[in-house]
Design an enzyme around this catalytic site. Structure first.
Site, PDB file in Angstrom:
ATOM      1  CG  ASN A  85      -1.867  -1.193   1.225  1.00 48.33           C
ATOM      2  OD1 ASN A  85      -2.341  -1.609   0.170  1.00 48.33           O
ATOM      3  ND2 ASN A  85      -2.133  -1.753   2.390  1.00 48.33           N
ATOM      4  CG  HIS A  98       4.688  -2.677   5.094  1.00 47.25           C
ATOM      5  ND1 HIS A  98       4.798  -1.328   5.351  1.00 47.25           N
ATOM      6  CD2 HIS A  98       3.360  -2.946   5.088  1.00 47.25           C
ATOM      7  CE1 HIS A  98       3.589  -0.809   5.504  1.00 47.25           C
ATOM      8  NE2 HIS A  98       2.693  -1.768   5.333  1.00 47.25           N
ATOM      9  CG  HIS A 100       0.169  -6.183   3.461  1.00 49.60           C
ATOM     10  ND1 HIS A 100      -0.314  -6.156   4.751  1.00 49.60           N
ATOM     11  CD2 HIS A 100       0.380  -4.884   3.121  1.00 49.60           C
ATOM     12  CE1 HIS A 100      -0.401  -4.902   5.169  1.00 49.60           C
ATOM     13  NE2 HIS A 100       0.012  -4.109   4.187  1.00 49.60           N
TER      14      HIS A 100
HETATM   15  P1  AMP Z   1      -0.272  -0.852   5.938  1.00 45.65           P
HETATM   16  O1  AMP Z   1      -1.630  -0.473   6.465  1.00 45.65           O
HETATM   17  O2  AMP Z   1      -0.278  -1.325   4.526  1.00 45.65           O
HETATM   18  O3  AMP Z   1       0.731   0.262   6.184  1.00 45.65           O
HETATM   19  O4  AMP Z   1       0.177  -2.112   6.766  1.00 45.65           O
HETATM   20  C1  AMP Z   1       0.672  -2.011   8.063  1.00 45.65           C
HETATM   21  C2  AMP Z   1       0.461  -3.350   8.707  1.00 45.65           C
HETATM   22  O5  AMP Z   1       1.285  -3.440   9.841  1.00 45.65           O
HETATM   23  C3  AMP Z   1      -0.976  -3.613   9.168  1.00 45.65           C
HETATM   24  O6  AMP Z   1      -1.485  -4.770   8.517  1.00 45.65           O
HETATM   25  C4  AMP Z   1      -0.830  -3.814  10.686  1.00 45.65           C
HETATM   26  O7  AMP Z   1      -1.694  -4.808  11.179  1.00 45.65           O
HETATM   27  C5  AMP Z   1       0.624  -4.209  10.802  1.00 45.65           C
HETATM   28  N1  AMP Z   1       1.262  -3.921  12.076  1.00 45.65           N
HETATM   29  C6  AMP Z   1       1.178  -2.772  12.793  1.00 45.65           C
HETATM   30  N2  AMP Z   1       1.946  -2.856  13.897  1.00 45.65           N
HETATM   31  C7  AMP Z   1       2.526  -4.080  13.868  1.00 45.65           C
HETATM   32  C8  AMP Z   1       3.433  -4.774  14.731  1.00 45.65           C
HETATM   33  N3  AMP Z   1       3.907  -4.207  15.860  1.00 45.65           N
HETATM   34  N4  AMP Z   1       3.794  -6.029  14.396  1.00 45.65           N
HETATM   35  C9  AMP Z   1       3.319  -6.614  13.283  1.00 45.65           C
HETATM   36  N5  AMP Z   1       2.489  -6.005  12.417  1.00 45.65           N
HETATM   37  C10 AMP Z   1       2.090  -4.769  12.702  1.00 45.65           C
END
Ligand code: AMP
Ligand code: ZN
Length: 112
Positions: A85, A98, A100
């Protein structure tokens, strides 16, 4: 990037459920999974989002995709989705690049 969540995870200042690690990459479980398998493929280098990557990052970007494919195979996933994203309008909430990696259920297309 002192305040960046994923930089802190990469530095092991915040714990995560690690699935894979090498010198350039971390793969850990998403805390709020949206599929039976949902992990995040993350470069240790801080790049805020894909559109902030530079030509010098080409090899790293390719590496991330190879890691994603290898981790998917190691998790037994034949079908999977790999998505980033880029920006708030696309759903980005963590400003550290990152991907997914999601699988284990049927994926809809197009995504919402
Ligand atoms: P995005 O919304 O594409 O920026 O994805 C960020 C992702 O990070 C989301 O799916 C969250 O659930 C995940 N996330 C946030 N904090 C953590 C964490 N401490 N450990 C693992 N995943 C996380
Ligand atoms: Zn970062």
């Amino acid at each position: 990037m002192g305040s960046c969540l994923f930089c802190k995870i990469a530095a092991k200042e915040i714990s995560s459920q690690l699935v894979f690690e090498d010198e350039r990459t971390l793969v850990f479980k998403d805390v709020n999974p949206k599929a039976p398998t949902h992990v995040l493929v993350v470069p240790k280098k801080h790049i805020a989002r894909l559109s902030d990557s530079m030509d010098e990052d080409k090899d790293l970007l390719g590496h991330l995709q190879r890691v994603a494919a290898q981790v998917a195979a190691s998790l037994g996933l034949d079908s999977f989705r790999l998505v980033t994203n880029n920006g708030r309008g696309a759903g980005q909430t963590v400003d550290h690049l990152h991907y997914h990696l999601m699988g284990g259920r049927t994926m809809e297309w197009p995504p919402g």
